[in-house]
Motif scaffolding. Structure first.
Motif, PDB file in Angstrom:
ATOM      1  N   SER A  15     -13.024   2.755   0.228  1.00 35.71           N
ATOM      2  CA  SER A  15     -11.583   2.544   0.112  1.00 35.71           C
ATOM      3  C   SER A  15     -11.237   1.074   0.259  1.00 35.71           C
ATOM      4  O   SER A  15     -10.379   0.547  -0.442  1.00 35.71           O
ATOM      5  CB  SER A  15     -10.838   3.362   1.170  1.00 35.71           C
ATOM      6  OG  SER A  15     -11.049   4.741   0.974  1.00 35.71           O
ATOM      7  N   GLY A  19      -9.771  -1.197  -2.736  1.00 36.31           N
ATOM      8  CA  GLY A  19      -8.503  -1.859  -2.469  1.00 36.31           C
ATOM      9  C   GLY A  19      -8.554  -3.329  -2.810  1.00 36.31           C
ATOM     10  O   GLY A  19      -7.582  -3.906  -3.310  1.00 36.31           O
ATOM     11  N   LYS A 275       0.092  -4.205   0.890  1.00 35.22           N
ATOM     12  CA  LYS A 275       0.291  -2.866   0.341  1.00 35.22           C
ATOM     13  C   LYS A 275      -1.000  -2.071   0.361  1.00 35.22           C
ATOM     14  O   LYS A 275      -1.035  -0.911   0.812  1.00 35.22           O
ATOM     15  CB  LYS A 275       0.823  -2.971  -1.091  1.00 35.22           C
ATOM     16  CG  LYS A 275       1.056  -1.620  -1.764  1.00 35.22           C
ATOM     17  CD  LYS A 275       1.578  -1.804  -3.180  1.00 35.22           C
ATOM     18  CE  LYS A 275       1.781  -0.452  -3.865  1.00 35.22           C
ATOM     19  NZ  LYS A 275       2.270  -0.619  -5.261  1.00 35.22           N
ATOM     20  N   ILE A 276      -2.076  -2.672  -0.111  1.00 35.91           N
ATOM     21  CA  ILE A 276      -3.361  -1.977  -0.154  1.00 35.91           C
ATOM     22  C   ILE A 276      -3.914  -1.799   1.252  1.00 35.91           C
ATOM     23  O   ILE A 276      -4.415  -0.719   1.603  1.00 35.91           O
ATOM     24  CB  ILE A 276      -4.360  -2.757  -1.023  1.00 35.91           C
ATOM     25  CG1 ILE A 276      -3.845  -2.888  -2.456  1.00 35.91           C
ATOM     26  CG2 ILE A 276      -5.718  -2.079  -1.008  1.00 35.91           C
ATOM     27  CD1 ILE A 276      -3.617  -1.576  -3.174  1.00 35.91           C
ATOM     28  N   ASN A 278      -2.381  -1.582   4.160  1.00 33.66           N
ATOM     29  CA  ASN A 278      -1.669  -0.555   4.926  1.00 33.66           C
ATOM     30  C   ASN A 278      -2.066   0.846   4.490  1.00 33.66           C
ATOM     31  O   ASN A 278      -2.158   1.766   5.315  1.00 33.66           O
ATOM     32  CB  ASN A 278      -0.154  -0.742   4.787  1.00 33.66           C
ATOM     33  CG  ASN A 278       0.384  -1.798   5.729  1.00 33.66           C
ATOM     34  OD1 ASN A 278      -0.161  -2.036   6.788  1.00 33.66           O
ATOM     35  ND2 ASN A 278       1.463  -2.462   5.318  1.00 33.66           N
ATOM     36  N   SER A 279      -2.298   1.018   3.194  1.00 35.33           N
ATOM     37  CA  SER A 279      -2.681   2.349   2.709  1.00 35.33           C
ATOM     38  C   SER A 279      -4.047   2.751   3.263  1.00 35.33           C
ATOM     39  O   SER A 279      -4.302   3.947   3.496  1.00 35.33           O
ATOM     40  CB  SER A 279      -2.709   2.355   1.182  1.00 35.33           C
ATOM     41  OG  SER A 279      -3.774   1.561   0.678  1.00 35.33           O
ATOM     42  N   LYS A 282      -3.683   3.138   7.437  1.00 33.92           N
ATOM     43  CA  LYS A 282      -2.888   4.283   7.855  1.00 33.92           C
ATOM     44  C   LYS A 282      -3.472   5.614   7.396  1.00 33.92           C
ATOM     45  O   LYS A 282      -2.919   6.666   7.662  1.00 33.92           O
ATOM     46  CB  LYS A 282      -1.449   4.151   7.343  1.00 33.92           C
ATOM     47  CG  LYS A 282      -0.700   2.980   7.969  1.00 33.92           C
ATOM     48  CD  LYS A 282       0.711   2.850   7.413  1.00 33.92           C
ATOM     49  CE  LYS A 282       1.447   1.677   8.041  1.00 33.92           C
ATOM     50  NZ  LYS A 282       2.823   1.531   7.494  1.00 33.92           N
ATOM     51  N   ALA A 283      -4.594   5.534   6.681  1.00 30.66           N
ATOM     52  CA  ALA A 283      -5.226   6.762   6.162  1.00 30.66           C
ATOM     53  C   ALA A 283      -5.782   7.583   7.302  1.00 30.66           C
ATOM     54  O   ALA A 283      -6.202   7.078   8.323  1.00 30.66           O
ATOM     55  CB  ALA A 283      -6.315   6.399   5.176  1.00 30.66           C
TER      56      ALA A 283
END
Length: 283
Positions: A15, A19, A275-276, A278-279, A282-283
């Motif tokens: 991930s 990202g 943006k990337i 945080n995604s 927070k996963a």
């Protein structure tokens, strides 16, 4: 119970790498990955044996999984260059064998202390037109603050930094009499300041019938306060630092905090990376 013998189960390395590609603009001709504590390319997971009781027992099991090095090599689209840094000779040999499985790829393996290797890499390269993601997953408190300063100056390297909360908490002993010079030096070298002493230790004021008095001098900072201090220090250096993801062991005790520190001061670069990042966090 599952126990990781190399790196902790954090967020998905895949991930993170995907990202990086997503937040890299097409105008960047080269995208690199740098792993400063690369290991061997695999993670060994040990499942402890369970003795037979009322239920059937279970034998010890060893499972080998892809480590960050192999995941970085497998990700598509591929990185233009990958740099593996590792101090241990046997680990470098394992990385060389891994490299042979990916002919035609631009893979460099650097043996030596991570701080010295990072400095040499940064000094040797011209960073205009390049972007890199660096994975700092040190053994304990091995990353010097001066190393982070050099990374920041490139304005091209974004850092995923796995900070050992357990290491800091252990070195910053509750009893200051046990906080010897070696511990003080190690923490200051990692954080780039000795302000942590004043922030983490204090004589609490109390009152009795005779008035106010100082309580025992001791560490008052808990894991939360230590994590916040680390975040504050990183924010004093990098243009942007995302709120960390705290990682716990099987018993629920805090062990690490994963930070994303962004070197590029451009608003667009910070926006995309945030943006990337945080995604993922927070996963």
């Amino acid at each position: 119970m599952w126990q990781c013998l190399h790196r902790p189960e954090t967020v998905s390395c895949g991930s993170i790498f995907e990202g990086v590609h997503d937040c890299s603009p097409p105008s960047i001709p080269e995208l690199w990955y740098i792993d400063a504590f690369a290991g061997t390319g695999e993670r060994v997971i040990k499942q402890t044996a369970v003795p037979a009781d009322l239920m059937p027992g279970q034998a010890e099991k060893i499972e080998r999984r892809r480590g960050s090095a192999r995941i970085a090599l497998d990700i598509r689209p591929a990185f233009d260059r990958i740099v593996f840094m590792e101090k241990r000779k046997s680990y470098c040999s394992a990385l060389e064998r891994l490299k042979e499985q990916y002919p035609g790829r631009h893979i460099d393996i650097v043996r030596g202390d991570a701080n010295a290797a990072i400095e040499a890499e940064i000094q040797a390269m011209k960073w205009v037109g390049k972007r890199a993601v660096m994975f700092l997953d040190p053994y304990g408190m091995a990353v010097n603050w001066t190393t982070l300063e050099r990374i920041r100056k490139t304005e091209a390297i974004d850092v995923w930094y796995l900070v050992s909360l357990a290491g800091l908490f252990r070195q910053a002993t509750r009893d200051p009499e046990k906080l010897d010079d070696s511990k003080r030096v190690a923490i200051t070298r990692m954080l780039g300041t000795d302000e942590w002493i004043e922030a983490w230790y204090n004589r609490q004021k109390k009152e009795d019938l005779l008035g106010e008095y100082d309580d025992v001098y001791q560490r008052i900072a808990d894991v939360e306060a230590i994590e916040k201090f680390v975040g504050k220090r990183l924010k004093s250096l990098f243009p942007a630092v995302l709120p960390p993801k705290r990682l716990k062991n099987a018993n629920g005790a805090p062990m690490f905090s994963l930070f994303l520190a962004i070197s590029n001061p451009a608003g667009k670069a910070i926006g995309l990376a945030t943006k990337i990042g945080n995604s993922i966090l927070k996963a």
